[in-house]
Every structure is written in C-alpha cells, then in structure tokens.
Design an enzyme around this catalytic site. Sequence first.
Site, mmCIF file in Angstrom:
data_model
loop_
_atom_site.group_PDB
_atom_site.id
_atom_site.type_symbol
_atom_site.label_atom_id
_atom_site.label_comp_id
_atom_site.label_asym_id
_atom_site.label_seq_id
_atom_site.Cartn_x
_atom_site.Cartn_y
_atom_site.Cartn_z
ATOM 1 N N GLU A 70 4.025 -5.367 7.497
ATOM 2 C CA GLU A 70 3.248 -4.288 8.136
ATOM 3 C C GLU A 70 3.595 -4.091 9.604
ATOM 4 O O GLU A 70 3.619 -2.962 10.093
ATOM 5 C CB GLU A 70 1.743 -4.557 7.989
ATOM 6 N N ALA A 91 0.845 -1.198 0.000
ATOM 7 C CA ALA A 91 0.000 0.000 0.000
ATOM 8 C C ALA A 91 0.882 1.250 0.000
ATOM 9 O O ALA A 91 2.044 1.203 0.384
ATOM 10 C CB ALA A 91 -0.890 -0.022 1.228
ATOM 11 N N GLY A 124 0.403 -5.336 1.147
ATOM 12 C CA GLY A 124 -0.781 -5.454 0.296
ATOM 13 C C GLY A 124 -0.466 -6.169 -1.012
ATOM 14 O O GLY A 124 -1.342 -6.809 -1.606
ATOM 15 N N GLU A 131 -0.809 -9.659 -0.289
ATOM 16 C CA GLU A 131 -2.222 -9.937 -0.006
ATOM 17 C C GLU A 131 -3.034 -10.064 -1.299
ATOM 18 O O GLU A 131 -3.973 -10.851 -1.374
ATOM 19 C CB GLU A 131 -2.799 -8.846 0.908
#
Length: 716
Positions: free
Chosen positions: A143, A73, A118, A121
């Site tokens: 993260e 992200a 992300g 993910e």
Amino acid sequence: MSNLTEQPPAIRLEKRPDGVGILWFDTPESPVNILSSRFFGDFAAALDGFEADPSLRAGVLASAKPDSFIAGADLKQFVGLDAAQGTALVTEGHRLLDRVAASRKPIVAAIHGVALGGGLEVALACHYRVASEDPKTQLALPEVQLGVLPGAGGTQRLPALIGLAAALPAILTGSRFKARKALKLGLVDHLTSPRGIVDVAARAALQLAEGTLRRKPRKPTPLDRLAATGPGRSFILGQARKDVLRKTRGLYPAPLRILDCIEAGQARGFRAGATAEQQGFGALVGDSKGKALIKLFLAMTDVKKAGEHLPPPRRVSRLGILGAGFMGEGIAAVSMSQNTVVLKDLTPASLGKAAKNLDAGLAKREKSGSLTRLERDRQWSNLVFSTDTQDLAGCELVIEAVFEKLELKRQILADAEAVLHPQAVFASNTSALPIGRIAEGAKHPERVLGMHYFSPVPKMPLLEIIVTDQTADWALSTALAYGVKQGKTCIVVKDGPGFYTTRILAPFVGEAMLLLEEGADIEALDKALKDFGFPVGPIALLDEVGIDVGAHIARDLGAAFAERGWKTSPAAAKLVDAGYCGRKNAKGFYIYPPEKKGKSGKKQVNPEVYGFFGGPARKSFPAAEMVDRLALLMVNEAVRCLEEGILGSARDGDLGAILGLGFPPFTGGPFRYVDLVGAADVVARMERLKTTCGDRFTPCAMLVEMAREGKRFHED
Ligand code: 3HC
C-alpha cells in the site's frame, strides 16, 4: 435486473464431509480476486453460513483463481473515493476481518499465488497460514507504494505476528516475500506444494479445532526483546520515523501515517490502532498524492495491453545481446529466467567479468531466499558466453548494447544481419542515436527498432521502445511482449532526436548548467530539485549518467532544436576536455568517498569544477525559481513530444518521466502535473521566465491552447 445482481457471489461456501467449510474466493469477471464493498457483502454472507452450520468445525479460505490468492483491494474503486468514503470502506473491511479473527472455529488461509495488500490482511486475520512453495506465491503489503496504508488491519496484525522490528521495513517499503522467506519471518506457518494445498490447510484447520496443532511461537530476536519494553519501542519507532523523513524528505504522507497507526496500536492497543488506521486510510486515499500514485499503478497495468492491437509477437527462445558491458550484463540479468541468452563480446575478459557479476547476482538471490538452488542452476544454464557472431544464428531477438557510436552500431547491425533469420528483430539499446540513422543501409529496416533500457537495468522499471516509419508491427509486437516478460513497463515512442526521455531530460540538465554559469551553488540546486520530489538532483544525476554522455547529448539535441532558443552551456564540453566524466572516472561535480562495508559516505562538491562556471563565488537563487526553470522546461518539452506525435498519449509521457527519470511520482508525471496546477498557471510561469531567461521558455502551442480552453490531458 442489473448485471451486478446477476453475478455469482464472490465467495462460495463448500461444506466438506470432514467438517471443514472451504470459503472459495472467486471475484466474478476478474482474472484475480479483488476486495470491494461487494466482496465484503458476499464474504459476510458466506461467514454467516459457515458459523451457523454445526456440522462445520473449522474453515479454510482459498482461491478458486489459478495462481492468485487475493490481489488486494479494488484500486479502480479507490480513484473515486473521498476521505470519508475511504474510511467507511475500510471500516467495513475491519468489521469483517475482526469476525474472522474472533471466530471460535479456527480458520486457515491456503495461500497460493499473490496475497497482496488487503489480500494478505485477510490471511493475517486467520488463525493459521499455509502457503505454497511456488515462485508465484508472493506476500506483501504494498500500500505504501500506492500512497495509502494497509487499511484492513495490516498495521496492527503484521507487527503482532512477526514482531515490530521485522514488520516496520515490510510495511514501510512494501517489499514482496516469497514463501520460504515468509516462513522464516513467521508470516506463514507451513509450506506445501500448490497441488493439494487446500487439503493440507483443511487438515491443519481440523487439528487446530481438535487442539492437536498450535501455532509455533516465533523465537524472539534481540530486537523483539528491545521492542517489548516501552523505551525500546519508542526508540525503534523513532529511528524508523527519522529514516522515513531522511528518505522521503517528508514529501510522502503515507509512511508517516503508517508509523502513527503502528505507534497508536503499540501504545494504546489494537482498537486504538485500528481506528487510527481507518482514519489514516481515508485521509490518504482522498489526497491528491495518493490518487496520483494509484493512477500511476493503473496506468502501468493499462500499458501492459499496448500490444493488443498488433500482430501476435514472435516467441523468443534465444535472445542475443551484443556487448557485455554494464548495460548488456543488466539486460542478460533480466532475461535469463526466460530463455537462452547469448551474450556476445569481443574479448573473453569482458565476458568473464559479466559472467562473474551474473553469477554473483544469482547467488545473492539464492541466499535471500528468492531463488531455489534448482532455479539458480536453471537460469545459469540459460547463459551462453560467446565471442563469435555465428552464435547469434537462431536468435529471434538481438539487442545491441555497445558504445554510443553511430558507425559502430551500423557495423554491428550489418554483422548481425549476416547470420540472422529475416524475421529476427534487431534492437538498439541507445539513449539518443536516431534509430532511423542506425537502420540506414540495413537489409531489413523493418525489423530494426530501439529498446532503450535505463541503468541499472535490473532496478529501473522503464523500457522505452522506439519505432521508425519503417519498423514493422510484428517487430514492435515482439519487442513489447519481451519487454513485459522482462518485468518492464514499456512505452512506445516515435523516432526523433532524443526520442522521449532523453529529449525531456536534456533541457532539464542543460538548464542546471546554465544556472551554474549564472552563479548557482551545486548543492543548493540539487537540494531544490530533491525537495520538489526528484530522487536525485540534476548535477548528481549528470555525474551518474556521465558528463561526457551529457555533453554529447546536449550538443546533438542543442543543434536539432537551436532554432527555438535552446541554449547550451559550453562548460560541459570543457569539463569533458579536462577529463571530467563523472562518477565513473571519479572525476565529476562531486567527490565520492570510498565505499565502506558496501555503504558510500557523504559526497562533497568538488570545488575545482566551479572554475568552469565563473569561479568559487556563488549566488543564492530562490529554490522555487530553480525548480521552475528546470521542471517547467521538462514539462513543456514533454507536451511538445505529445504535440509532435513522438508520444502516443499523455499516459505514456507520465510513465516515461516518472519511471525513467524520477519525475516526482506523487505529482502523477508532467501531464498530470499540468492537470493538477492548471495549464494556465504553467503557461503564466513560463511566460514570466521567458522575459527574464529567454525564448527557450516559450510555452508550446498545445499548452497555450489548453490554457486558453481550460482543458486537461487526463479525464480522471
Ligand atoms: N485492483 C483492481 N484491479 C486489479 C488489482 C487491484 N488491486 N490487481 C490486479 N488488478 C487487475 C488489473 O487491473 C488487470 O485488469 P485488466 O485485465 O482488466 O486490465 C488484471 O487484474 C490483471 O492484472 P495484471 O495485468 O497486472 O496481471 P499480472 O499477472 O501482471 O499481475 C498482480 C497481477 C501481481 C496481482 C498485479 O496486478 C498487482 O500487483 N496488482 C496490485 C496489487 C496491489 O497493489 N494490491 C494492494 C491494493 S491496496 C489494498 O489492498 C488496500 C487495503 O489495505 C485496504
């Protein structure tokens, strides 16, 4: 029209005649793919096109960027988010990835390069993962290191894919996996070469659509079997929580939130876990600790560009290291993947010891799957062990890592200059000897600078580069570029007593000595600073650094700054005279039990050392007072370094203190700490300590001015 709307979409759908839709990720104006609200919008539109086209039977997610899948992200966007905005952002991501996971047409991720946060993910939501067997391919959920949690389904999909027992350490540490290890874990399903990865993924996608390929279920481990039962799961999660609390002392909220999300998912299903994840992400991204860690990452990225305004660096094809002790060996370990490394020492015995350790390090990395046999052999063949200074000829950079003795370092420099090209850079790995003094008498002082590494070199992320008034920009540029290649975060500081990191560490440790003189208890003092967020207490740190080294630094810096009230306890020098050097000679403040199976037992205070501090009777000091006395001295000295131009910026000061000395990362560093609590508060606390403890607590002029004018060091 704004620039934003003119940009091409971040995802493009290519429709192939074989019935596979390739969704190409290509974030505009960014060297890597980054997830953002805009990205999600483009992704949704591309998915619409993919789902609506009956000629497409299967899909592949791939990156159009070279050597990078998705870097996660957009961290810059995170800085401005409050909790509600954070939750809203990841909820959007969840909706999208749920669509990918629920797609009736199989979707395969083709992972070449980094798949982080992300980015991983996204791949986890796919039905199958193909990865390139390439060193650039790395997968992780980092993260937690940024003070947040995987907010796009990672806390739910990773345990589902690789099992709870394997997922917990991966999510709680954020460790990166290379392709082979990822295959072993079941994180990816198939490995291939980077060239042609999209075709391999497309073939797999079609086979999945036709039913001729199925994901191979992982062979359950005994821990998987334990995790399959309710009590077993509770036990594993309970152990993980205990472990987190022990390691973080409860100071970091992210790992605990991660455990909450995993627990919710395991107990009440994916939906409940996903909701906990969305809420948890928002809470963490909106919190000051999360923000500080994200800004720390951005500062580390920003500082990589420190050499941009300098002349181009000289290419280093041959690095010389003088001294094959612990530091020299560590510097070789982080350099041998890059180029030829000549490790020079006086005796074959010292070289033999270093060679054995370097070989063992390579073997360990091969065993863990992070190096191939070929790569291990290549790195080993880069090493040249030598007792002959002539072998330094041809080195573009030489780093000396010999004993901290000025005369010795000058001699080493003179010997090296006799064989080096005039434009070879000479760096001293010293923690406190002024570089200008080492360079006195050099033929080419313009190529002399300091490269201060931290121990153990392979683990410690910081490199402090010290320049004198005479150091040439080309020499600095070469050292900086090389430090970045070694994987270090480099800060550039000016020459002066103790440079930056040693200078701010000295009053911190010095104050600990004074507190012991006043009757403080060793364990209580160490505990107070650890509870504040330092990874080790000041006394344990002194044992690690060496009491002799500490006493030497205290003497030199104490003399340099005596006029402004620096006070030095004589106890450290007395301890050294009595043979106490710290952990290295097993005679320090603590007694260290022998290691058993590579693990060290609990250390205990050596009661004899109290004899140097007024005897065994100890007094109790409030923890907050001990913390203020040590930490505020460090903060004040850091601000002085900025005031005097030793530091170029508050950013560098924060990086140096966190990455080199373990200043609590979640505060953002000494400068961000002042911003957080307010300069006026710091000044008031220092003034109070000045009245009780003396002039060394005089707040520096810059702090006083900032307090008066309500200024901050950082804009954001
Ligand atoms: N967000 C914003 N910018 C990023 C970024 C990110 N996640 N990752 C990289 N960048 C930018 C850098 O700021 C830099 O920009 P610039 O050129 O404008 O300065 C550029 O990409 C190149 O980065 P580096 O200089 O760091 O290049 P390297 O090749 O040395 O490293 C990298 C590349 C390995 C991708 C490294 O940048 C990195 O580790 N990035 C962060 C990865 C990460 O932590 N991702 C997780 C984010 S959190 C998340 O995904 C939450 C989710 O669960 C919801």
